[in-house]
Design an enzyme around this catalytic site. Structure first.
Site, PDB file in Angstrom:
ATOM      1  N   LYS A   1      33.407  24.400  41.073  1.00 22.01           N
ATOM      2  CA  LYS A   1      34.412  25.291  40.494  1.00 22.01           C
ATOM      3  C   LYS A   1      35.628  25.370  41.413  1.00 22.01           C
ATOM      4  CE  LYS A   1      31.230  28.390  40.503  1.00 22.01           C
ATOM      5  NZ  LYS A   1      30.417  29.608  40.380  1.00 22.01           N
TER       6      LYS A   1
ATOM      7  N   THR B   1      37.944  39.955  38.502  1.00 19.17           N
ATOM      8  CA  THR B   1      37.154  38.727  38.357  1.00 19.17           C
ATOM      9  C   THR B   1      35.724  38.898  38.869  1.00 19.17           C
ATOM     10  OG1 THR B   1      37.998  37.942  40.490  1.00 19.17           O
ATOM     11  CG2 THR B   1      39.193  37.244  38.506  1.00 19.17           C
TER      12      THR B   1
ATOM     13  N   GLY C   1      32.012  38.916  39.009  1.00 20.27           N
ATOM     14  CA  GLY C   1      30.948  38.335  38.201  1.00 20.27           C
ATOM     15  C   GLY C   1      31.293  37.049  37.488  1.00 20.27           C
ATOM     16  N   THR C   2      32.432  36.431  37.832  1.00 14.68           N
ATOM     17  CA  THR C   2      32.819  35.213  37.122  1.00 14.68           C
ATOM     18  C   THR C   2      31.822  34.077  37.326  1.00 14.68           C
ATOM     19  OG1 THR C   2      34.281  34.679  38.974  1.00 14.68           O
ATOM     20  CG2 THR C   2      35.280  35.722  37.063  1.00 14.68           C
ATOM     21  N   GLY C   3      31.358  33.887  38.559  1.00 12.16           N
ATOM     22  CA  GLY C   3      30.422  32.791  38.831  1.00 12.16           C
ATOM     23  C   GLY C   3      29.100  32.979  38.116  1.00 12.16           C
ATOM     24  N   CYS C   4      28.584  34.206  38.131  1.00 13.18           N
ATOM     25  CA  CYS C   4      27.335  34.499  37.428  1.00 13.18           C
ATOM     26  C   CYS C   4      27.494  34.243  35.938  1.00 13.18           C
ATOM     27  CB  CYS C   4      26.938  35.961  37.647  1.00 13.18           C
ATOM     28  SG  CYS C   4      26.755  36.459  39.374  1.00 13.18           S
TER      29      CYS C   4
END
Length: 272
Positions: free
Chosen positions: A173, A204, A206-209
């Site tokens: 990412k 932003t 929690g974007t990765g989760c």
């Protein structure tokens, strides 16, 4: 009903971790189940404490789900120590789990270490080879390969290096780079780029989760990897575009933006 399992830590303010995963699964039309690996005391301003669960209860949660319910895909998030990692790997192998998405959660946005340093090698050795897709951000990819990443070619090089460690597909990412947010997917033969415009928001959390959970949901529904990553990219971009302030720090993405309007009292709105 398509059923997806998340194995991750709990976020007490609801924006990341288990809570974000379950919201994502529901928003994408799947049934979410959970195995909790740790409880965190956190809010929009940071992570203040982490309490890991015993490996035995992590193992028993996994067994309880698989022995009763058909699991169509698995997302792995925060797994903070080597003992828990070993239990997860052994359990998933024993139950012949399929369509595993690994989000190698290592450091929170506030700078808190969520993966113990000695657990890094265990994650690489035991969980990476099980992953259909692994989704490191730039900091996590740098930690895995031990090199700085500051350009798109460096992202591709990192994807190759991480693929060599055993994952079937690597999605690096690029949200921490300048310019458009470009993610790089590598399957061992081909690079595919997924780009979206930079969204002007500070919210932003929690974007990765959310991104990794969306990939798992699309895989569970039968989409091939490239389509799953493309669908997850579209979904997370919309969730970020409709993010809203919460508390006094970094607010969460809006997991249900497609189902709310502005008149419902949540900033961001979206389609019904």
């Amino acid at each position: 009903m398509i059923k997806v399992l998340t194995i991750a830590g709990s976020d007490s303010c609801g924006g990341a971790g288990i809570q974000a995963d379950l919201k994502t699964f529901s928003a994408l039309g799947t049934y979410g189940m959970s195995v909790i690996t740790a409880v965190t005391a956190q809010n929009t301003r940071g992570v203040y404490n982490v309490r890991e669960l015993d490996p035995e209860i992590v193992r028993d949660q996994i067994n309880a789900v698989f022995e009763d319910i058909k699991v169509d895909a698995v997302k792995i998030g925060m797994v903070s120590n080597a003992a828990i990692i070993a239990v997860i790997a052994e359990s998933l192998l024993r139950h012949k789990a399929q369509k595993i998405v690994l989000d190698p959660v290592m450091i929170s946005k506030s700078g808190c270490n969520l993966l113990q340093p000695q657990a890094r090698d265990a994650l690489i050795k035991e969980l990476l080879p099980l992953a259909e897709v692994v989704t490191p951000n730039l900091l996590e990819a740098e930690t895995i390969i031990g090199e700085k990443i500051s350009t798109l070619p460096a992202m591709e090089k990192a994807a190759v290096a991480i693929k060599s460690l055993g994952a079937n597909n690597v999605a690096v990412k690029g949200g921490h780079l300048e310019g458009d947010a470009v993610d790089v997917l590598y399957d061992g033969n081909t690079f595919r780029h997924f780009a979206s415009g930079r969204i002007p928001t500070a919210h932003t959390h929690g974007t990765g989760c959310t991104f990794s959970s969306a990939i798992a949901a699309f895989l569970a529904k039968g989409h091939p990897v490239e389509e799953a990553v493309a669908g997850a990219k579209e979904y997370i971009s919309g969730a970020i575009a409709h993010a809203f302030p919460l508390g006094q720090g970094v607010g969460p993405t809006h997991h249900f933006y497609r189902f709310y309007s502005n008149s419902d009292g949540i900033n961001g709105g979206g389609e019904r």
